[in-house]
Design a protein around this motif. Structure first.
Motif, PDB file in Angstrom:
ATOM      1  N   LYS A 231      31.672  37.892  23.978  1.00  0.00           N
ATOM      2  CA  LYS A 231      32.985  37.250  24.041  1.00  0.00           C
ATOM      3  C   LYS A 231      33.506  36.956  22.648  1.00  0.00           C
ATOM      4  CE  LYS A 231      33.399  35.170  28.503  1.00  0.00           C
ATOM      5  NZ  LYS A 231      33.843  34.056  29.301  1.00  0.00           N
ATOM      6  N   VAL A 232      34.816  37.013  22.474  1.00  0.00           N
ATOM      7  CA  VAL A 232      35.423  36.601  21.210  1.00  0.00           C
ATOM      8  C   VAL A 232      36.439  35.509  21.546  1.00  0.00           C
ATOM      9  CG1 VAL A 232      35.158  38.901  20.189  1.00  0.00           C
ATOM     10  CG2 VAL A 232      37.291  38.329  21.347  1.00  0.00           C
ATOM     11  N   SER A 233      37.012  34.890  20.528  1.00  0.00           N
ATOM     12  CA  SER A 233      37.923  33.760  20.780  1.00  0.00           C
ATOM     13  C   SER A 233      39.235  34.223  21.416  1.00  0.00           C
ATOM     14  CB  SER A 233      38.241  33.064  19.462  1.00  0.00           C
ATOM     15  OG  SER A 233      38.998  33.941  18.649  1.00  0.00           O
ATOM     16  N   ALA A 234      39.914  33.261  22.070  1.00  0.00           N
ATOM     17  CA  ALA A 234      41.226  33.552  22.660  1.00  0.00           C
ATOM     18  C   ALA A 234      42.209  33.947  21.564  1.00  0.00           C
ATOM     19  CB  ALA A 234      41.729  32.332  23.418  1.00  0.00           C
ATOM     20  N   GLN A 235      42.023  33.357  20.386  1.00  0.00           N
ATOM     21  CA  GLN A 235      42.906  33.689  19.254  1.00  0.00           C
ATOM     22  C   GLN A 235      42.796  35.180  18.918  1.00  0.00           C
ATOM     23  OE1 GLN A 235      45.168  31.867  17.916  1.00  0.00           O
ATOM     24  NE2 GLN A 235      45.734  33.272  16.257  1.00  0.00           N
ATOM     25  N   GLU A 236      41.552  35.687  18.944  1.00  0.00           N
ATOM     26  CA  GLU A 236      41.361  37.113  18.637  1.00  0.00           C
ATOM     27  C   GLU A 236      41.955  37.993  19.748  1.00  0.00           C
ATOM     28  OE1 GLU A 236      37.453  38.208  17.252  1.00  0.00           O
ATOM     29  OE2 GLU A 236      37.975  40.344  17.290  1.00  0.00           O
ATOM     30  N   VAL A 237      41.787  37.549  20.992  1.00  0.00           N
ATOM     31  CA  VAL A 237      42.397  38.291  22.115  1.00  0.00           C
ATOM     32  C   VAL A 237      43.911  38.361  21.899  1.00  0.00           C
ATOM     33  CG1 VAL A 237      42.879  38.214  24.601  1.00  0.00           C
ATOM     34  CG2 VAL A 237      40.575  37.671  23.765  1.00  0.00           C
ATOM     35  N   ALA A 238      44.495  37.219  21.551  1.00  0.00           N
ATOM     36  CA  ALA A 238      45.952  37.169  21.351  1.00  0.00           C
ATOM     37  C   ALA A 238      46.372  38.083  20.204  1.00  0.00           C
ATOM     38  CB  ALA A 238      46.380  35.729  21.070  1.00  0.00           C
ATOM     39  N   GLU A 239      45.647  38.004  19.089  1.00  0.00           N
ATOM     40  CA  GLU A 239      46.025  38.813  17.924  1.00  0.00           C
ATOM     41  C   GLU A 239      45.929  40.309  18.226  1.00  0.00           C
ATOM     42  OE1 GLU A 239      43.496  37.325  14.816  1.00  0.00           O
ATOM     43  OE2 GLU A 239      44.624  35.435  14.706  1.00  0.00           O
ATOM     44  N   LYS A 240      44.826  40.701  18.865  1.00  0.00           N
ATOM     45  CA  LYS A 240      44.635  42.137  19.132  1.00  0.00           C
ATOM     46  C   LYS A 240      45.638  42.620  20.186  1.00  0.00           C
ATOM     47  CE  LYS A 240      40.248  43.499  17.341  1.00  0.00           C
ATOM     48  NZ  LYS A 240      39.835  42.370  16.550  1.00  0.00           N
ATOM     49  N   THR A 241      45.920  41.778  21.176  1.00  0.00           N
ATOM     50  CA  THR A 241      46.869  42.165  22.229  1.00  0.00           C
ATOM     51  C   THR A 241      48.256  42.396  21.621  1.00  0.00           C
ATOM     52  OG1 THR A 241      45.631  40.899  23.872  1.00  0.00           O
ATOM     53  CG2 THR A 241      47.909  41.435  24.425  1.00  0.00           C
ATOM     54  N   LEU A 242      48.717  41.442  20.826  1.00  0.00           N
ATOM     55  CA  LEU A 242      50.069  41.575  20.266  1.00  0.00           C
ATOM     56  C   LEU A 242      50.142  42.654  19.193  1.00  0.00           C
ATOM     57  CD1 LEU A 242      51.516  37.954  20.236  1.00  0.00           C
ATOM     58  CD2 LEU A 242      51.767  39.754  21.930  1.00  0.00           C
ATOM     59  N   GLN A 243      49.027  42.834  18.479  1.00  0.00           N
ATOM     60  CA  GLN A 243      49.001  43.924  17.486  1.00  0.00           C
ATOM     61  C   GLN A 243      49.181  45.265  18.209  1.00  0.00           C
ATOM     62  OE1 GLN A 243      45.381  44.244  15.168  1.00  0.00           O
ATOM     63  NE2 GLN A 243      45.969  46.296  14.502  1.00  0.00           N
ATOM     64  N   CYS A 244      48.439  45.434  19.289  1.00  0.00           N
ATOM     65  CA  CYS A 244      48.507  46.669  20.073  1.00  0.00           C
ATOM     66  C   CYS A 244      49.930  46.884  20.609  1.00  0.00           C
ATOM     67  CB  CYS A 244      47.498  46.574  21.219  1.00  0.00           C
ATOM     68  SG  CYS A 244      47.508  47.981  22.321  1.00  0.00           S
ATOM     69  N   PHE A 245      50.504  45.857  21.227  1.00  0.00           N
ATOM     70  CA  PHE A 245      51.828  46.015  21.828  1.00  0.00           C
ATOM     71  C   PHE A 245      52.885  46.285  20.756  1.00  0.00           C
ATOM     72  CE2 PHE A 245      50.844  43.245  25.815  1.00  0.00           C
ATOM     73  CZ  PHE A 245      49.856  44.144  26.165  1.00  0.00           C
ATOM     74  N   SER A 246      52.770  45.581  19.615  1.00  0.00           N
ATOM     75  CA  SER A 246      53.813  45.771  18.593  1.00  0.00           C
ATOM     76  C   SER A 246      53.749  47.197  18.047  1.00  0.00           C
ATOM     77  CB  SER A 246      53.689  44.739  17.477  1.00  0.00           C
ATOM     78  OG  SER A 246      52.479  44.957  16.790  1.00  0.00           O
ATOM     79  N   GLU A 247      52.593  47.822  18.131  1.00  0.00           N
ATOM     80  CA  GLU A 247      52.474  49.201  17.643  1.00  0.00           C
ATOM     81  C   GLU A 247      52.999  50.228  18.645  1.00  0.00           C
ATOM     82  OE1 GLU A 247      48.520  48.412  14.835  1.00  0.00           O
ATOM     83  OE2 GLU A 247      48.284  49.184  16.853  1.00  0.00           O
ATOM     84  N   VAL A 248      52.931  49.906  19.940  1.00  0.00           N
ATOM     85  CA  VAL A 248      53.224  50.980  20.908  1.00  0.00           C
ATOM     86  C   VAL A 248      54.221  50.662  22.026  1.00  0.00           C
ATOM     87  CG1 VAL A 248      50.992  52.102  20.518  1.00  0.00           C
ATOM     88  CG2 VAL A 248      51.171  50.418  22.328  1.00  0.00           C
ATOM     89  N   VAL A 249      54.556  49.392  22.257  1.00  0.00           N
ATOM     90  CA  VAL A 249      55.484  49.104  23.368  1.00  0.00           C
ATOM     91  C   VAL A 249      56.920  49.048  22.830  1.00  0.00           C
ATOM     92  CG1 VAL A 249      56.124  47.488  25.204  1.00  0.00           C
ATOM     93  CG2 VAL A 249      53.708  47.813  24.629  1.00  0.00           C
ATOM     94  N   PRO A 250      57.793  49.935  23.309  1.00  0.00           N
ATOM     95  CA  PRO A 250      59.177  49.940  22.810  1.00  0.00           C
ATOM     96  C   PRO A 250      59.872  48.596  23.032  1.00  0.00           C
ATOM     97  CG  PRO A 250      58.728  51.891  24.135  1.00  0.00           C
ATOM     98  CD  PRO A 250      57.548  50.984  24.301  1.00  0.00           C
ATOM     99  N   THR A 251      60.771  48.258  22.118  1.00  0.00           N
ATOM    100  CA  THR A 251      61.421  46.945  22.176  1.00  0.00           C
ATOM    101  C   THR A 251      62.321  46.799  23.411  1.00  0.00           C
ATOM    102  OG1 THR A 251      63.180  47.824  20.799  1.00  0.00           O
ATOM    103  CG2 THR A 251      61.457  46.603  19.664  1.00  0.00           C
ATOM    104  N   GLU A 252      62.797  47.935  23.951  1.00  0.00           N
ATOM    105  CA  GLU A 252      63.728  47.840  25.100  1.00  0.00           C
ATOM    106  C   GLU A 252      63.043  47.413  26.404  1.00  0.00           C
ATOM    107  OE1 GLU A 252      63.165  50.431  22.776  1.00  0.00           O
ATOM    108  OE2 GLU A 252      63.864  52.078  24.040  1.00  0.00           O
ATOM    109  N   VAL A 253      61.719  47.465  26.471  1.00  0.00           N
ATOM    110  CA  VAL A 253      61.022  47.140  27.733  1.00  0.00           C
ATOM    111  C   VAL A 253      61.456  45.768  28.252  1.00  0.00           C
ATOM    112  CG1 VAL A 253      58.727  46.551  28.660  1.00  0.00           C
ATOM    113  CG2 VAL A 253      59.054  48.657  27.352  1.00  0.00           C
TER     114      VAL A 253
END
Ligand code: 5MM
Length: 338
Positions: A231-253
């Motif tokens: 397990k890793v911290s919730a902070q790391e989950v949040a950082e990795k999740t948003l890093q991933c989305f900011s790289e690949v999820v279009p802003t129009e979604v």
């Protein structure tokens, strides 16, 4: 039930402080849950259970929409009001799970693809008449030795895109759910890698097919540790999740609604809360909230066990979970609220 634009429906679904209740367990899945608790598995008990949840007073403060199963959208409250109509009258958007489950992906051991259904267009028309204003299609991506394959990701995305096109043509908001499972002992880095790859393929295919991203909702997994992994911290989950989305999820979604994916009820609030706090700092282009099944229902179902005398206490438990998930969607959840 009124006619609305896809964007107006999306807006209601991701309204501030609200999220979705995934109550779309198929009959096989609800049977397993009922069997474990000694509840008789029957259509009438499925109906009574869903009625307990949906008639919870005040639920509409925290729940913007409910994902129903085919059996459920044809059922009614004890007073004879169809569940879809009942939810609509409370200002809760009725939705419907339209995928018909998974099958083995031929030639690819350990991988699955969501079955295609040639009757989907006709079914969507009927569901619209019954009141559904959004739908959900779930694809499952397994992580393991040498999997997922590019072919499996592409095949699952192909069906998600065909589904999304048909939904929009019928005035229904598609929720696209490419769930990267947390089963196994892989690292969060591996989850990040597979989630990113899956979302890149999904959005490439959606764009190619001209799907209107502002009239669509993404239901992803968080980028998270696996069930048997470290397990890793919730902070790391949040950082990795948003890093991933900011790289690949279009802003129009139109919006992003997380599945809970086997997290415990409190855990699903801790992680969502960390994500919501970071969203405020980073000012992400999309609204993010929850679309939880197990993480909103587990305790309420365990308390209900099919008995009328447990109805009100189960509703209190469900309302409490919805309230805490709502607080987490604002980044205002604390464990003391449990
Ligand atoms: C409610 O569970 C849904 C799947 O049901 P079936 O396996 O019976 O088809 C599922 O799609 C659910 O909507 C999402 O995965 C989110 O649920 P969790 O429990 O992960 O929050």
């Amino acid at each position: 039930m009124s006619e609305q634009t896809l964007q107006a429906i999306v807006k209601a679904m991701v309204a501030d402080g609200k999220g979705l209740l995934a109550a779309d367990e198929s009959n096989g899945n609800i049977k397993k849950k009922f069997d474990k608790l000694g509840i008789e598995d029957s259509a009438e008990n499925h109906r009574r259970y869903r009625e307990m949840l949906f008639t919870t007073p005040g639920m509409e403060k925290y729940i913007s929409g409910v994902i129903l199963f085919d059996e459920t959208i044809h059922q009614s409250t004890s007073d004879g009001v169809s569940f879809a109509q009942y939810l609509d009258s409370k200002g809760v958007v009725p939705g419907i799970k339209v995928d018909i489950g998974l099958m083995d992906f031929e030639g690819h051991p350990g991988e699955q693809v969501t079955k295609w259904d040639e009757t989907l267009n006709d079914r969507l028309k009927k569901y619209y008449e019954l009141g559904a204003r959004f739908a959900k299609w779930r694809a499952v991506i397994n992580i393991g030795a040498g999997i997922p394959s590019d072919e499996c990701i592409a095949a699952n995305c192909k069906n998600l895109v065909k589904y999304a096109q048909l939904c929009q043509a019928n005035g229904i908001v598609p929720i696209v759910e490419p769930e990267v499972l947390s089963d196994g002992d892989h690292t969060i880095e591996r989850c990040y890698e597979v989630t990113k790859k899956t979302l890149i393929e999904l959005f490439a295919q959606l764009k190619k097919a001209n799907v209107d991203l502002s009239g669509l909702i993404l239901k992803p997994n968080m980028v998270i540790y696996s069930l048997e992994g470290e397990k890793v911290s919730a902070q790391e989950v949040a950082e990795k999740t948003l890093q991933c989305f900011s790289e690949v999820v279009p802003t129009e979604v139109g919006g992003i609604v997380f599945l809970s994916g086997g997290q415990s009820e409190p855990e699903s609030c801790v992680t969502l809360n960390a994500i919501s706090k970071l969203v405020k700092e980073q000012k992400t282009p999309w609204k993010l909230t929850f679309s939880y099944g197990r993480a909103l229902q587990n305790s309420a179902l365990k308390n209900w066990i099919g008995k009328d005398e447990n109805k009100f206490s189960s509703q209190e438990i469900f309302l409490h979970r919805a309230k805490l998930a709502s607080a987490a969607s604002f980044g205002e959840y604390t464990p003391e609220m449990e």
